[in-house]
Write a protein that holds these residues in place. Structure first.
Motif, PDB file in Angstrom:
ATOM      1  N   SER A   1       0.824  -1.082  -0.077  1.00 39.62           N
ATOM      2  CA  SER A   1       0.051  -0.125   0.004  1.00 39.62           C
ATOM      3  C   SER A   1       1.004   1.132   0.087  1.00 39.62           C
ATOM      4  O   SER A   1       2.057   1.217   0.253  1.00 39.62           O
ATOM      5  CB  SER A   1      -0.894   0.077   1.288  1.00 39.62           C
ATOM      6  N   LEU A   2       0.127   2.482  -0.147  1.00 40.98           N
ATOM      7  CA  LEU A   2       0.959   3.747  -0.290  1.00 40.98           C
ATOM      8  C   LEU A   2       1.761   3.843   1.066  1.00 40.98           C
ATOM      9  O   LEU A   2       2.972   4.242   1.127  1.00 40.98           O
ATOM     10  CB  LEU A   2       0.098   4.992  -0.576  1.00 40.98           C
TER      11      LEU A   2
ATOM     12  N   GLY B   1      -0.165  11.346   0.819  1.00 42.34           N
ATOM     13  CA  GLY B   1      -0.939  10.464   0.175  1.00 42.34           C
ATOM     14  C   GLY B   1      -1.366   9.451   1.152  1.00 42.34           C
ATOM     15  O   GLY B   1      -2.270   8.410   0.708  1.00 42.34           O
ATOM     16  N   VAL B   2      -0.955   9.306   2.286  1.00 42.32           N
ATOM     17  CA  VAL B   2      -1.194   8.297   3.233  1.00 42.32           C
ATOM     18  C   VAL B   2      -2.483   8.397   4.203  1.00 42.32           C
ATOM     19  O   VAL B   2      -2.842   9.574   4.135  1.00 42.32           O
ATOM     20  CB  VAL B   2      -0.042   8.100   4.213  1.00 42.32           C
ATOM     21  N   ASP B   3      -3.196   7.386   4.207  1.00 44.94           N
ATOM     22  CA  ASP B   3      -4.631   7.465   4.958  1.00 44.94           C
ATOM     23  C   ASP B   3      -4.258   7.885   6.422  1.00 44.94           C
ATOM     24  O   ASP B   3      -3.314   7.795   7.097  1.00 44.94           O
ATOM     25  CB  ASP B   3      -5.533   6.142   4.809  1.00 44.94           C
TER      26      ASP B   3
ATOM     27  N   SER C   1       6.199  18.860   5.970  1.00 41.98           N
ATOM     28  CA  SER C   1       5.095  18.365   5.792  1.00 41.98           C
ATOM     29  C   SER C   1       4.029  19.278   5.451  1.00 41.98           C
ATOM     30  O   SER C   1       4.071  20.805   6.118  1.00 41.98           O
ATOM     31  CB  SER C   1       4.444  17.488   6.757  1.00 41.98           C
ATOM     32  N   HIS C   2       3.057  19.566   4.701  1.00 39.60           N
ATOM     33  CA  HIS C   2       2.083  20.450   4.410  1.00 39.60           C
ATOM     34  C   HIS C   2       0.971  20.148   5.558  1.00 39.60           C
ATOM     35  O   HIS C   2       0.043  20.827   5.496  1.00 39.60           O
ATOM     36  CB  HIS C   2       1.468  20.597   2.970  1.00 39.60           C
ATOM     37  N   LEU C   3       1.023  18.773   5.873  1.00 37.64           N
ATOM     38  CA  LEU C   3      -0.130  18.589   7.049  1.00 37.64           C
ATOM     39  C   LEU C   3       0.243  18.892   8.417  1.00 37.64           C
ATOM     40  O   LEU C   3       0.890  18.350   9.297  1.00 37.64           O
ATOM     41  CB  LEU C   3      -0.329  17.144   7.066  1.00 37.64           C
ATOM     42  N   LEU C   4       0.040  20.231   8.680  1.00 36.28           N
ATOM     43  CA  LEU C   4       0.635  20.832   9.846  1.00 36.28           C
ATOM     44  C   LEU C   4       0.167  20.137  11.297  1.00 36.28           C
ATOM     45  O   LEU C   4       0.920  20.230  12.256  1.00 36.28           O
ATOM     46  CB  LEU C   4       0.392  22.282   9.998  1.00 36.28           C
ATOM     47  N   ALA C   5      -1.117  19.833  11.285  1.00 38.08           N
ATOM     48  CA  ALA C   5      -1.817  19.102  12.535  1.00 38.08           C
ATOM     49  C   ALA C   5      -0.704  17.747  12.811  1.00 38.08           C
ATOM     50  O   ALA C   5      -0.823  17.525  13.893  1.00 38.08           O
ATOM     51  CB  ALA C   5      -3.344  18.630  12.013  1.00 38.08           C
TER      52      ALA C   5
END
Length: 319
Positions: free
Chosen positions: A144-145, A172-174, A199-203
């Motif tokens: 999986s990714l 792209g990860v769940d 990362s652009h996912l700051l949370a």
């Protein structure tokens, strides 16, 4: 040096990265402009900024993939201008993993370990650390990714590096995969390694980083502890009654408590100030019960990392 709003001085311990004035220009355009980097040993530092802020360029310069236009300092005690001296102690995942689809996870790690001259006896430990034990014999194409990203991080750990650089490891990860990678990064740092992660996912970064570096348009906006990142919005306790009558009674009760209260569409926001937010929430909950107010929400709300970063870079201007 550097165009930052708040720069921490050097740490008391050994600095794995101690670089000043890092700059990269293409013609007249500076994609990285006079940035200072100080990473303490064993720390997890988030590299944050909008697209085009210079994050990947900085990582590439530290890895010797891009030559700086200016800047001086050291990485793992070696001069920045001599990356070959420190790269054997650096592991990296940049722009996604590239593996052979027909080889197993272990086969891929074995190949890259041979290529880099690393001791292959540590591969089982790497597979265990990244959570691929039991699936190491499966072909990479069947992964999986999230598993592919974990194997990419595993490849970065070959040779037991002291500095690990990860560019968008959760891309792209769940959500379940993000949680796994988050825990993995903590384990990597717990072993004494230093991690620089973008990362652009700051949370996600908010959960794992103890320090952050905020970039915008190539310039430095902030470098220091996550807890000291400037905030423009007061922390509040948000309270909401079970209905209109409860909300009105709650409003009267709060008005008599001598607190700063704002009425919002989703309830009442009480500024925390200098008091312990947990104790304040408990006190307000008890007072509401004494007044016969039925609450459906008592929530400690503080400005998110995303909000604070947007305050720094939202206008695109330098401070």
């Amino acid at each position: 040096m550097g165009n930052q709003q708040n720069t921490q001085g050097k740490n008391d311990g050994f600095e794995v990265v101690a670089v000043e004035g890092l700059t990269k220009k293409y013609g007249r355009r500076a994609v990285v402009d006079d940035v200072d980097l100080h990473l303490a040993a064993g720390s997890i530092t988030g590299l944050i900024g909008p697209n085009g802020a210079g994050k990947t360029t900085i990582m590439s310069m530290l890895l010797g993939l891009v030559r700086p236009s200016a800047g001086r300092g050291t990485v793992l005690g070696h001069d920045l201008s001599r990356p070959a001296a420190y790269l054997p102690q650096v592991g990296a995942l940049i722009e996604g993993p590239a593996f052979f689809g027909n080889l197993s996870g272990r086969g891929n790690l074995d190949y890259f370990a041979r290529l880099a001259g690393h001791d292959r006896s540590g591969i089982p430990d790497v597979l265990d650390l990244v959570g691929l034990q039991g699936r190491e014999g499966d072909s990479f194409s069947s992964y999986s990714l999230g598993m592919k990203q974990r194997l990419g991080i595993g490849a970065a750990l070959l040779g037991d590096p002291q500095l690990v650089i990860l560019d968008e490891p959760t891309n792209g990860v769940d959500p379940a995969g993000m949680r796994d990678i988050r825990a993995m990064v903590r384990r990597i740092a717990a072993d004494g390694r230093t991690v620089l992660i973008s990362s652009h996912l700051l949370a996600e970064l908010e959960h794992i980083c103890d320090r952050v570096i905020v970039l915008d348009q190539g310039g430095l906006r902030y470098s220091g502890p996550l807890t000291e990142l400037p905030t423009s919005r007061a922390e509040v306790i948000l309270l909401r009654g079970a209905g209109r009558a409860d909300d009105e009674a709650l409003h009267r009760m709060l008005s008599g408590e001598g607190l700063t209260v704002e009425r919002r569409a989703d309830g009442f926001a009480v500024e925390v100030g200098e008091v312990d937010p947990v104790k304040l929430a408990g006190r307000l909950n008890r007072r509401a019960a004494e007044h016969g107010v039925h609450l459906v929400e008592v929530h400690h709300q503080k400005q998110s990392l995303e909000d604070r970063v947007l305050d720094l870079v939202g206008t695109g201007s330098r401070s």
